[in-house]
Enzyme design. Structure first.
Site, PDB file in Angstrom:
ATOM      1  N   ARG A 366     -13.682  79.635  57.181  1.00 40.86           N
ATOM      2  CA  ARG A 366     -13.227  80.940  57.643  1.00 40.86           C
ATOM      3  C   ARG A 366     -14.462  81.800  57.924  1.00 40.86           C
ATOM      4  O   ARG A 366     -15.529  81.587  57.343  1.00 40.86           O
ATOM      5  CB  ARG A 366     -12.361  81.631  56.582  1.00 40.86           C
ATOM      6  CG  ARG A 366     -11.746  82.943  57.082  1.00 40.86           C
ATOM      7  CD  ARG A 366     -11.117  83.773  55.971  1.00 40.86           C
ATOM      8  NE  ARG A 366     -10.597  85.031  56.521  1.00 40.86           N
ATOM      9  CZ  ARG A 366     -10.193  86.051  55.791  1.00 40.86           C
ATOM     10  NH1 ARG A 366     -10.251  85.989  54.475  1.00 40.86           N
ATOM     11  NH2 ARG A 366      -9.741  87.150  56.371  1.00 40.86           N
ATOM     12  N   HIS A 367     -14.308  82.763  58.804  1.00 41.24           N
ATOM     13  CA  HIS A 367     -15.411  83.672  59.134  1.00 41.24           C
ATOM     14  C   HIS A 367     -15.778  84.548  57.940  1.00 41.24           C
ATOM     15  O   HIS A 367     -15.074  84.596  56.918  1.00 41.24           O
ATOM     16  CB  HIS A 367     -15.023  84.558  60.317  1.00 41.24           C
ATOM     17  CG  HIS A 367     -13.774  85.347  60.069  1.00 41.24           C
ATOM     18  ND1 HIS A 367     -13.738  86.475  59.281  1.00 41.24           N
ATOM     19  CD2 HIS A 367     -12.498  85.168  60.499  1.00 41.24           C
ATOM     20  CE1 HIS A 367     -12.514  86.961  59.234  1.00 41.24           C
ATOM     21  NE2 HIS A 367     -11.723  86.184  59.960  1.00 41.24           N
ATOM     22  N   HIS A 543     -10.347  80.928  61.472  1.00 44.06           N
ATOM     23  CA  HIS A 543      -9.671  81.998  60.738  1.00 44.06           C
ATOM     24  C   HIS A 543      -9.048  81.475  59.443  1.00 44.06           C
ATOM     25  O   HIS A 543      -9.010  80.264  59.212  1.00 44.06           O
ATOM     26  CB  HIS A 543      -8.605  82.626  61.628  1.00 44.06           C
ATOM     27  CG  HIS A 543      -9.135  83.070  62.957  1.00 44.06           C
ATOM     28  ND1 HIS A 543      -9.642  84.328  63.169  1.00 44.06           N
ATOM     29  CD2 HIS A 543      -9.263  82.411  64.151  1.00 44.06           C
ATOM     30  CE1 HIS A 543     -10.055  84.436  64.421  1.00 44.06           C
ATOM     31  NE2 HIS A 543      -9.827  83.295  65.040  1.00 44.06           N
TER      32      HIS A 543
END
Length: 612
Positions: A366-367, A543
């Site tokens: 995930r970012h 995401h």
């Protein structure tokens, strides 16, 4: 083989932190029980971090030690296409004149307001989630339009209305087990469209209502909300501009905060200043009313649980999607566009020289921490009238790529901490001898920045392949897909982008709308295509939803229910990493070969507290 000797000093009573409840963790952190329960209730039991942030923000709240209950309601709310129609209707009718309906989101009341102590908050949500089985739900809820000079709404047809009433009674009976008093709605089930409007608006509102198509692809979900009792009989104003107090009785305004203020105070103000209570901090004081904007009361409510009860199966047709868009990749043979959606059979991408590894691996991350979730409404705060960006906090990015300012609204950058998080992950990958041959990123700026920093920490020269198919669930973008920077614009902004890469799913092929099942199928189709057209190990930055969506079916699992999709997302923190490894029995999930990344919250320091 040698056996283990017996331990002389076992500690059986010590509990691993991973098995502690959020309340137990907050108690271990030193918070009093009544404060910890209040914080968890006020934040919907979403996480320990949110609850601790709430406690730190409310340190000067005079009601912090109060044992007053919260007020709850149970609504049935539309989602999908019907929700989109109603949101547009709300926006247009609000332009005509504010009327009573604008205080709430579109809903049908099942259980009207009831009070419950903070200690029951989690139980209330759990009882709702266990209330019904999907098989018991009707296939649809029929709505009939009603228009009169003083009320306009959508009434539920009798058969489904009786089912909803029985559902409300069932939940109220559950509440009685906790000795909580609540009343189910036994009157006509309806969704209000307009009331308390002036006579002059009858005709334009009637015309707008008649254009609605309430029975076209209507999805529904149960929602349990709560609110602070101090907000009762108060209007809610959203802060649009920052205000730093100049006098001791003034209230600090932070963009994104909500202020509770009485209608009487607004009407009787002689200088444009009114007294209100901050939703963010719980403190009260005077503030300039023109720095805020009236908004729905429900915007400041806490959401405790959502339960999808009706989910229509939307078939994407040429009439529903503009001609310039192509249909997304799908897996089911029932689709009419399978041949159009199949990815091209290209030659595998060139990858760096492969090393000897036991099997292929895919690492999905995930970012990092994003600006908007950290600072709220940050754009008006950080951009001058001439469009120049100003760094207002050291955790805001030192610089941002040049682009249309409004495009940052749905495509925000990382915070400084987010960039550091990603750099640490890259360094950990290098130290742990992780190897990958190709790197993909979602087109979202925060994902591109995260992957860029990971590669920097890894000291890798790999180019980033921008893959729009990695976009998260589009249902969360009610105003349409974001306007992303193109690969060329990202390259010009200093990111090492593979400008020759042709994406598996182009941006204009993404669906305009999709349900949870279709999102998982899209993600599964994409990950299979990535495996097919690449060699070696793959690194993906996307995401929170991407970790389960790209791996669930790949590893033999089933698509989860929509409520579980939301629950999973809440358990995926920034820079969470997950590894899928191919073996003789297919793909399996594994933890990454480096430690996780954990950090505590850090409240902004208010130097003025030292002036007293």
């Amino acid at each position: 083989m040698a056996t283990l000797p017996p331990r002389k000093n076992p500690t059986p009573t010590k509990i691993s932190k991973e098995h502690l409840t959020p309340l137990q963790i907050l108690l271990q952190m030193g918070f009093p029980k009544h404060r910890a329960e209040k914080a968890l209730a006020a934040t919907g039991h979403r996480s320990v971090q949110l609850a601790s942030d709430w406690l730190l923000a409310h340190v000067r709240d005079s009601t912090l030690d109060s044992t007053d209950p919260r007020e709850y309601v149970l609504y049935l709310c539309p989602t999908g296409l019907l929700s989109e129609q109603l949101q547009r209707f709300w926006a247009k009718s609000k332009e005509l004149e504010w009327n009573g309906v604008h205080n709430f989101m579109p809903h049908i009341t099942l259980v009207s307001s009831f009070k419950a102590a903070d200690e029951y908050a989690k139980q209330l949500a759990t009882m709702l989630e266990n209330l019904i089985a999907r098989d018991d739900c009707p296939e649809s809820i029929g709505l009939e339009t009603y228009i009169s000079p003083n009320f306009m709404g959508l009434f539920v047809r009798e058969e489904q209305a009786e089912w909803l009433k029985s559902l409300a009674v069932k939940y109220v009976n559950k509440l009685s087990e906790l000795e909580l008093n609540a009343e189910p709605n036994m009157k006509s089930m309806h969704l209000t469209l307009a009331y308390q409007f002036s006579d002059a608006l009858y005709e334009p509102l009637r015309t707008m209502v008649e254009k609605l198509e309430p029975n076209k692809h209507a999805d529904w979900e149960l929602r349990l909300y709560s609110k602070d009792l101090r907000s009762c009989n108060m209007n809610v104003h959203k802060v649009m501009h920052m205000h730093i107090p100049r006098e001791h009785d003034e209230l600090e305004l932070r963009p994104g905060d909500y202020i509770y203020v009485s209608e009487e105070a607004c009407a009787n103000s002689i200088d444009g200043w009114v007294e209100g209570i901050s939703w963010l901090t719980g403190t009260s004081g005077y503030f300039p009313l023109n720095h805020t904007k009236r908004t729905a009361d429900s915007d400041s409510w806490t959401l405790h649980s959502t339960v999808q009860i009706i989910e229509s199966k939307i078939d994407f047709t040429e009439e529903m999607i503009p001609k310039i868009r192509r249909l997304p990749i799908v897996l089911t043979s029932e689709s009419s566009d399978v041949t159009d959606g199949v990815p091209p059979q290209n030659e595998p991408m060139e990858a760096s020289e492969a090393t000897t590894v036991p099997s292929r691996e895919i690492l999905i991350c995930r970012h990092g921490e994003r600006v908007d979730f950290t600072f709220g409404t940050w754009i008006p705060y950080c951009f001058e009238t001439d469009g120049c960006y100003v760094r207002r906090d050291l955790n805001m990015p030192a610089k941002i790529p040049p682009r249309n300012i409004h495009n940052f609204q749905d495509d925000c950058p990382l915070t400084t901490l987010g960039e550091l998080q990603a750099l640490l992950i890259g360094e950990a990958m290098k130290t742990s001898n992780v190897h990958f041959d190709v790197a993909f990123a979602s087109p979202s700026l925060r994902c591109v920045q995260t992957l860029s920093q990971i590669l920097k920490g890894f000291e890798s020269d790999l180019e980033i392949k921008i893959e729009p198919g990695l976009m998260e669930w589009v249902a969360w973008y009610q105003n349409g897909l974001p306007t992303w920077m193109t690969p060329e614009e990202l390259f010009d902004a200093g990111f090492k982008i593979d400008k020759t890469y042709k994406p598996i799913v182009r941006a204009d092929e993404l669906p305009l709308r999709e349900n949870a099942t279709q999102y998982y199928e899209r993600s599964y189709a994409l990950i299979k295509s990535i495996i097919e057209i690449t060699k070696g190990n793959v690194l993906i930055v996307a995401h929170a939803t991407s970790l389960p969506a790209c791996t669930r079916q790949l590893t033999g699992g089933k698509i989860p229910h929509v409520t579980e999709v939301t629950r999973l997302v809440q358990q995926v923190p920034y820079l969470a990493c997950l590894m899928a490894r191919a073996g003789a029995d297919g793909w399996t999930l594994h933890p990454p070969p480096f430690p996780p990344l954990t950090h505590s919250s850090n409240k902004r320091f208010d130097w003025k507290i030292l002036l007293t």
